[in-house]
Write a protein that holds these residues in place. Structure first.
Motif, short mmCIF file in Angstrom:
data_model
loop_
_atom_site.label_atom_id
_atom_site.label_comp_id
_atom_site.label_asym_id
_atom_site.label_seq_id
_atom_site.Cartn_x
_atom_site.Cartn_y
_atom_site.Cartn_z
N GLY A 5 0.79 -1.22 0.00
CA GLY A 5 0.00 0.00 0.00
C GLY A 5 0.82 1.28 0.00
N THR A 6 2.15 1.15 0.02
CA THR A 6 3.04 2.30 0.02
C THR A 6 3.65 2.46 -1.37
OG1 THR A 6 3.59 1.91 2.33
CG2 THR A 6 5.06 3.36 1.10
N MET A 7 3.52 3.65 -1.93
CA MET A 7 4.07 3.92 -3.27
C MET A 7 5.53 4.34 -3.19
SD MET A 7 1.13 6.15 -5.13
CE MET A 7 -0.58 5.88 -4.70
N ASN A 8 6.30 3.91 -4.20
CA ASN A 8 7.65 4.45 -4.33
C ASN A 8 7.54 5.79 -5.07
OD1 ASN A 8 7.66 4.00 -7.19
ND2 ASN A 8 8.41 1.91 -6.89
N LYS A 9 8.65 6.48 -5.30
CA LYS A 9 8.61 7.81 -5.91
C LYS A 9 8.04 7.80 -7.32
CE LYS A 9 12.45 9.71 -3.27
NZ LYS A 9 13.81 10.26 -3.32
N THR A 10 8.39 6.79 -8.10
CA THR A 10 7.89 6.71 -9.48
C THR A 10 6.39 6.45 -9.49
OG1 THR A 10 10.05 5.86 -10.17
CG2 THR A 10 8.23 5.61 -11.73
N GLU A 11 5.93 5.55 -8.62
CA GLU A 11 4.50 5.26 -8.53
C GLU A 11 3.72 6.50 -8.06
OE1 GLU A 11 5.02 0.52 -7.45
OE2 GLU A 11 4.92 2.00 -5.85
N ALA A 12 4.28 7.24 -7.11
CA ALA A 12 3.62 8.45 -6.62
C ALA A 12 3.52 9.50 -7.73
CB ALA A 12 4.37 9.01 -5.41
N ALA A 13 4.56 9.64 -8.53
CA ALA A 13 4.53 10.58 -9.65
C ALA A 13 3.49 10.15 -10.68
CB ALA A 13 5.91 10.69 -10.29
N TYR A 14 3.42 8.85 -10.94
CA TYR A 14 2.42 8.34 -11.90
C TYR A 14 1.01 8.53 -11.35
CZ TYR A 14 0.18 5.49 -15.42
OH TYR A 14 -0.63 5.06 -16.44
N ASP A 15 0.83 8.36 -10.04
CA ASP A 15 -0.47 8.58 -9.43
C ASP A 15 -0.92 10.03 -9.64
OD1 ASP A 15 -2.75 7.75 -7.79
OD2 ASP A 15 -1.89 9.03 -6.24
N GLN A 16 0.01 10.96 -9.53
CA GLN A 16 -0.32 12.37 -9.78
C GLN A 16 -0.72 12.59 -11.24
OE1 GLN A 16 -0.66 14.94 -7.54
NE2 GLN A 16 -0.54 13.19 -6.17
N TYR A 17 -0.03 11.91 -12.15
CA TYR A 17 -0.39 11.97 -13.57
C TYR A 17 -1.81 11.43 -13.78
CZ TYR A 17 -0.43 10.59 -18.49
OH TYR A 17 -0.78 10.40 -19.80
#
Length: 114
Positions: free
Chosen positions: A14-26
């Motif tokens: 359930g914890t995003m890494n930095k790339t996943e967090a950036a993609y979530d923002q996209y």
């Protein structure tokens, strides 16, 4: 010879890494613009075989009503590529892999469909 460096261990479920967090923002931007209807991180766990599961990074409902599973990768390990291919062959959904482009490459996201 250069040796590849990999992260030590996995993040808590359930914890995003930095790339996943950036993609979530996209994806949030796409959702705001009405291009996707819904997104959820690690929402689905797919059974591929006995004791073999695949959890896509994102489940996404596109504006045309198609369920998609998005896998965000910085690099591929062999077992991950096999799992997404098996899942794509087995389940009636759209499977895509997402890779961040470097600033040198113009930024954005590279998409590979399965």
């Amino acid at each position: 010879m250069k040796q590849a460096m990999y992260a030590l261990g996995r993040l808590k479920t359930g914890t995003m890494n930095k790339t996943e967090a950036a993609y979530d923002q996209y994806l949030a931007g796409l959702q705001h613009d009405g291009k996707i209807l819904w997104r959820e991180f690690e929402a689905v766990k797919l059974r591929l075989a006995d004791n073999t599961f695949y959890t896509p990074d994102f489940a996404v409902l596109s504006a045309d009503g198609v369920l998609e599973f998005h896998e965000v990768k910085g690099y591929w390990q062999d077992d991950a590529r096999v799992k997404i291919k098996v899942a794509a062959a087995r389940f009636p959904a759209r499977f895509v892999a997402i890779k961040a482009r470097t600033k040198k490459e113009g930024g954005g996201w590279e998409v590979e469909a399965f």
